[in-house]
Design a protein around this motif. Structure first.
Motif, PDB file in Angstrom:
ATOM      1  N   LEU A  25      25.025  84.177 -12.807  1.00  0.00           N
ATOM      2  CA  LEU A  25      25.420  83.161 -13.782  1.00  0.00           C
ATOM      3  C   LEU A  25      26.898  82.810 -13.697  1.00  0.00           C
ATOM      4  O   LEU A  25      27.411  82.063 -14.510  1.00  0.00           O
ATOM      5  N   TYR A  26      27.586  83.381 -12.729  1.00  0.00           N
ATOM      6  CA  TYR A  26      29.005  83.091 -12.608  1.00  0.00           C
ATOM      7  C   TYR A  26      29.387  82.989 -11.139  1.00  0.00           C
ATOM      8  O   TYR A  26      29.030  83.843 -10.333  1.00  0.00           O
ATOM      9  N   ASN A  27      30.107  81.939 -10.786  1.00  0.00           N
ATOM     10  CA  ASN A  27      30.543  81.749  -9.407  1.00  0.00           C
ATOM     11  C   ASN A  27      31.955  82.316  -9.258  1.00  0.00           C
ATOM     12  O   ASN A  27      32.897  81.776  -9.833  1.00  0.00           O
ATOM     13  N   PRO A  28      32.104  83.426  -8.518  1.00  0.00           N
ATOM     14  CA  PRO A  28      33.416  84.054  -8.420  1.00  0.00           C
ATOM     15  C   PRO A  28      34.413  83.296  -7.552  1.00  0.00           C
ATOM     16  O   PRO A  28      35.551  83.696  -7.422  1.00  0.00           O
ATOM     17  N   LYS A  29      33.989  82.190  -6.933  1.00  0.00           N
ATOM     18  CA  LYS A  29      34.891  81.423  -6.086  1.00  0.00           C
ATOM     19  C   LYS A  29      36.090  80.915  -6.884  1.00  0.00           C
ATOM     20  O   LYS A  29      35.947  80.438  -8.013  1.00  0.00           O
ATOM     21  N   ILE A  30      37.252  81.044  -6.326  1.00  0.00           N
ATOM     22  CA  ILE A  30      38.460  80.518  -6.946  1.00  0.00           C
ATOM     23  C   ILE A  30      38.752  79.148  -6.344  1.00  0.00           C
ATOM     24  O   ILE A  30      38.988  79.016  -5.140  1.00  0.00           O
ATOM     25  N   PHE A  31      38.713  78.123  -7.175  1.00  0.00           N
ATOM     26  CA  PHE A  31      38.889  76.758  -6.691  1.00  0.00           C
ATOM     27  C   PHE A  31      40.359  76.391  -6.629  1.00  0.00           C
ATOM     28  O   PHE A  31      41.166  76.838  -7.448  1.00  0.00           O
ATOM     29  N   LYS A  32      40.689  75.528  -5.666  1.00  0.00           N
ATOM     30  CA  LYS A  32      42.031  74.962  -5.606  1.00  0.00           C
ATOM     31  C   LYS A  32      42.151  73.844  -6.633  1.00  0.00           C
ATOM     32  O   LYS A  32      41.145  73.320  -7.123  1.00  0.00           O
ATOM     33  N   GLU A  33      43.369  73.469  -6.932  1.00  0.00           N
ATOM     34  CA  GLU A  33      43.623  72.457  -7.969  1.00  0.00           C
ATOM     35  C   GLU A  33      42.878  71.158  -7.703  1.00  0.00           C
ATOM     36  O   GLU A  33      42.263  70.583  -8.614  1.00  0.00           O
ATOM     37  N   ASP A  34      42.892  70.695  -6.452  1.00  0.00           N
ATOM     38  CA  ASP A  34      42.269  69.406  -6.149  1.00  0.00           C
ATOM     39  C   ASP A  34      40.754  69.480  -6.003  1.00  0.00           C
ATOM     40  O   ASP A  34      40.083  68.461  -5.866  1.00  0.00           O
ATOM     41  N   GLU A  35      40.201  70.688  -6.042  1.00  0.00           N
ATOM     42  CA  GLU A  35      38.748  70.853  -5.924  1.00  0.00           C
ATOM     43  C   GLU A  35      38.041  70.779  -7.273  1.00  0.00           C
ATOM     44  O   GLU A  35      36.825  70.616  -7.339  1.00  0.00           O
ATOM     45  N   MET A  36      38.805  70.885  -8.339  1.00  0.00           N
ATOM     46  CA  MET A  36      38.203  70.942  -9.677  1.00  0.00           C
ATOM     47  C   MET A  36      38.219  69.578 -10.357  1.00  0.00           C
ATOM     48  O   MET A  36      39.147  68.790 -10.152  1.00  0.00           O
ATOM     49  N   PRO A  37      37.209  69.285 -11.181  1.00  0.00           N
ATOM     50  CA  PRO A  37      37.262  68.068 -12.001  1.00  0.00           C
ATOM     51  C   PRO A  37      38.361  68.205 -13.049  1.00  0.00           C
ATOM     52  O   PRO A  37      38.845  69.307 -13.312  1.00  0.00           O
ATOM     53  N   SER A  38      38.746  67.114 -13.661  1.00  0.00           N
ATOM     54  CA  SER A  38      39.815  67.160 -14.664  1.00  0.00           C
ATOM     55  C   SER A  38      39.343  67.899 -15.919  1.00  0.00           C
ATOM     56  O   SER A  38      38.139  68.075 -16.147  1.00  0.00           O
ATOM     57  N   PHE A  39      40.299  68.321 -16.721  1.00  0.00           N
ATOM     58  CA  PHE A  39      39.967  69.010 -17.973  1.00  0.00           C
ATOM     59  C   PHE A  39      39.172  68.094 -18.903  1.00  0.00           C
ATOM     60  O   PHE A  39      38.213  68.522 -19.541  1.00  0.00           O
ATOM     61  N   ALA A  40      39.568  66.820 -18.979  1.00  0.00           N
ATOM     62  CA  ALA A  40      38.878  65.867 -19.866  1.00  0.00           C
ATOM     63  C   ALA A  40      37.411  65.713 -19.480  1.00  0.00           C
ATOM     64  O   ALA A  40      36.517  65.761 -20.338  1.00  0.00           O
ATOM     65  N   ILE A  41      37.141  65.538 -18.182  1.00  0.00           N
ATOM     66  CA  ILE A  41      35.757  65.395 -17.719  1.00  0.00           C
ATOM     67  C   ILE A  41      34.980  66.689 -17.943  1.00  0.00           C
ATOM     68  O   ILE A  41      33.825  66.680 -18.381  1.00  0.00           O
TER      69      ILE A  41
END
Length: 439
Positions: free
Chosen positions: A208-224
Motif C-alpha cells: 500500500l506504499y510506494n517507497p520510491k523517492i520522487f524527484k521534484e519534477d516527477e511529482m504533480p503539484s501540491f494543488a493538484i
C-alpha cells in the motif's frame, strides 16, 4: 447466560487467532456460527444472518475500501502522496507532524464514517511516516483518534446526527457542545497517548506504499495532489451540509446528495485520479490499471476480515443480545447521562458496531429525556461517547486498524482499543462537566 456465552465466544476467538494462528476471517466465521447456536438463534436463521452480516458489511464497504485503495495507490505511484507529505512536513515541521495529521483527520472525519475516512487517509499516513522518518503509529494514532472523535461527537457526522433526530436535539447546539468536548479528547487520545505506545514499531505495508523517492519534477503539484485526494471529501461534506440546510424540494439537494454518496464520490475521485495521477503524468492506461489491480490485491484479505467482523456483529444483533443487555440496565436510578453512556458502552462491547450501539441505546433512553428534563444535546454526546468504547474484536474497525497497521492482537488492544476507551471516558467526563456548569 447470554453474557457468559458472549465472554466464551470472545475467548474462543482470541484462542483461534493467537494460539492456533488461524486466519482472522475463518476465526470470525467459526465463532459467529458457534455464537448463533449458543445464543439460541434458530438453525435456519444462522446462515441468513451470516449472509446479511457479510453482505451488509461488504455492500457498504466494498466500493469504498476498494476505490479508496485505488486512489491511494495511484496517488502514491505518481508522487502525489509524497508531494502532500513533504508540503505538510515543511509547513508544520517534523516535530509537529502528528498534530498536522490530527487536524486533517478531525476535519475529514466530521462528514465521513470512520471506515471511509480511514481508507481515504491511510495512504497519506504511510507516506508522511516514511517521508518524516517517524514511527508509523506517531502519525496513525492521531489520525484514528481524530476520526473516531468526530464519529462520536460532531454533527453533521451521520452517527450523532441520527441520535440527535431521535432525541429532538438541536444540531447546532450539539455541534458546539461536541466541539468543546472533542478538542481536548482528541488531543488526549491521539498525539498525547502515542507517547505511551511508541515502543511499538510496525512496518508500513509494502503493498500500500510506494517507497520510491520522487524527484521534484516527477511529482504533480501540491494543488493538484490535494484536490484529487480531497475531492471525495468535499463532495461528501457538501452532501451533509445540504441535508442539514435544505429540503428535498430543491434540485441542488438531490444532485449533491447523489454526488456526495460515498460510492459515487470515490468513483469520481478515482476517475479524476486516473487523469491527474496517471494520464497527465505521461503514464499509459496499462500502467495505471496495474496500479489499480495491485491495490485491490493488497486489500482483498482486509475486506474479508472486516466482513467477518460484520458477520459476528449481525449474529449478536439477530440473537437479541444487545437489546437484552440494555434492558438489564434500564431500571437503574443513576444519572440519565451516565446511564445513556453505560447502555451504549455495554451494547458496543456486545455487538461491536458503534452505530448500532448508539442507535440502540438512543431508542432505549429517549423516553428518559422528557421525564428527567436532561439536555437532549448532552444526551446525544453521552450516547456517542459510550458507543465508541473499547472496540472489541467483533467490531470491523478493530480488524481494519489491526490489518492496515500490521499489529498483533495485543498491539491492537494497546493502541486502537485503548485510544477508543480514552475517547469514551474523556467524552462522558466532559459531558458531566458541561452538565454541571450549564444546568
Amino acid at each position: 447466560m447470554p453474557l457468559a456465552i458472549l465472554a466464551v465466544g470472545i475467548i474462543i476467538l482470541f484462542i483461534l487467532i493467537v494460539k492456533c494462528k488461524l486466519n482472522s476471517f475463518l476465526s470470525l466465521i467459526f465463532v459467529a456460527i458457534f455464537m448463533g447456536f449458543a445464543l439460541g438463534l434458530p438453525v435456519d436463521a444462522i446462515v441468513p444472518s451470516i449472509t446479511k452480516g457479510l453482505g451488509g458489511t461488504l455492500g457498504g464497504l466494498a466500493i469504498v475500501v476498494s476505490f479508496g485503495a485505488m486512489l491511494g495507490k495511484l496517488m502514491a505511484d505518481s508522487g502525489g502522496a509524497q508531494r502532500i507529505a513533504t508540503t505538510l512536513i515543511s509547513m508544520f515541521g517534523v516535530k509537529n507532524v502528528r498534530w498536522a495529521v490530527c487536524l486533517t483527520g478531525f476535519v475529514v472525519g466530521i462528514a465521513l464514517f470512520y471506515e471511509i475516512g480511514f481508507v481515504l487517509l491511510i495512504p497519506l499516513v504511510f507516506t508522511i511516516a516514511a517521508e518524516a522518518k517517524v514511527n508509523l503509529l506517531e502519525v496513525g494514532i492521531p489520525m484514528a483518534a481524530s476520526l473516531s472523535v468526530a464519529h462520536g461527537f460532531l454533527p453533521p457526522h451521520p452517527g450523532p446526527t441520527a441520535i440527535a433526530v431521535i432525541f429532538n436535539a438541536d444540531l447546532g447546539t450539539t455541534l458546539i457542545y461536541g466541539f468543546i468536548i472533542a478538542v481536548p479528547t482528541v488531543i488526549l487520545a491521539g498525539p498525547l497517548y502515542y507517547n505511551f505506545v511508541k515502543d511499538l514499531k510496525p512496518e508500513i505495508p509494502k503493498g500500500l506504499y510506494n517507497p520510491k523517492i520522487f524527484k521534484e519534477d516527477e511529482m504533480p503539484s501540491f494543488a493538484i495532489s490535494i484536490f484529487t485526494a480531497l475531492v471525495s471529501v468535499v463532495l461528501m461534506a457538501a452532501s451533509a451540509i445540504v441535508k442539514m440546510t435544505l429540503d428535498d424540494t430543491y434540485n441542488i439537494y438531490h444532485i449533491l446528495v447523489f454526488l456526495g454518496n460515498p460510492d459515487i464520490a470515490l468513483t469520481i475521485s478515482v476517475i479524476i485520479a486516473i487523469f491527474t495521477f496517471g494520464l497527465n503524468r505521461g503514464k499509459s492506461m496499462k500502467e495505471i490499471m496495474t496500479s489499480v489491480e495491485d491495490a485491490v490485491k493488497t486489500i482483498a484479505m482486509i475486506l474479508l476480515v472486516v466482513a467477518g467482523g460484520g458477520v459476528l456483529k449481525q449474529i449478536l444483533i439477530d440473537s437479541g443480545l444487545g437489546t437484552y443487555i440494555g434492558s438489564l440496565i434500564h431500571g437503574s436510578d443513576m444519572s440519565p447521562l451516565l446511564m445513556a453512556w453505560l447502555i451504549a458502552a455495554v451494547i458496543r462491547t456486545s455487538v461491536g458496531s458503534a452505530t448500532v450501539a448508539a442507535l440502540t441505546a438512543g431508542g432505549i433512553v429517549a423516553p428518559l429525556i422528557p421525564l428527567t428534563g436532561v439536555s437532549p444535546e448532552l444526551m446525544v454526546l453521552a450516547v456517542g461517547a459510550g458507543s465508541v468504547i473499547f472496540s472489541p474484536p467483533n467490531d470491523p474497525g478493530f480488524w481494519l486498524f489491526k490489518e492496515f497497521f500490521g499489529l498483533t492482537i495485543k498491539g491492537t488492544i494497546r493502541t486502537w482499543c485503548a485510544l477508543e476507551t480514552i475517547i469514551s471516558v474523556a467524552g462522558i467526563i466532559g459531558v458531566m462537566i458541561l452538565n454541571a456548569i450549564l444546568f
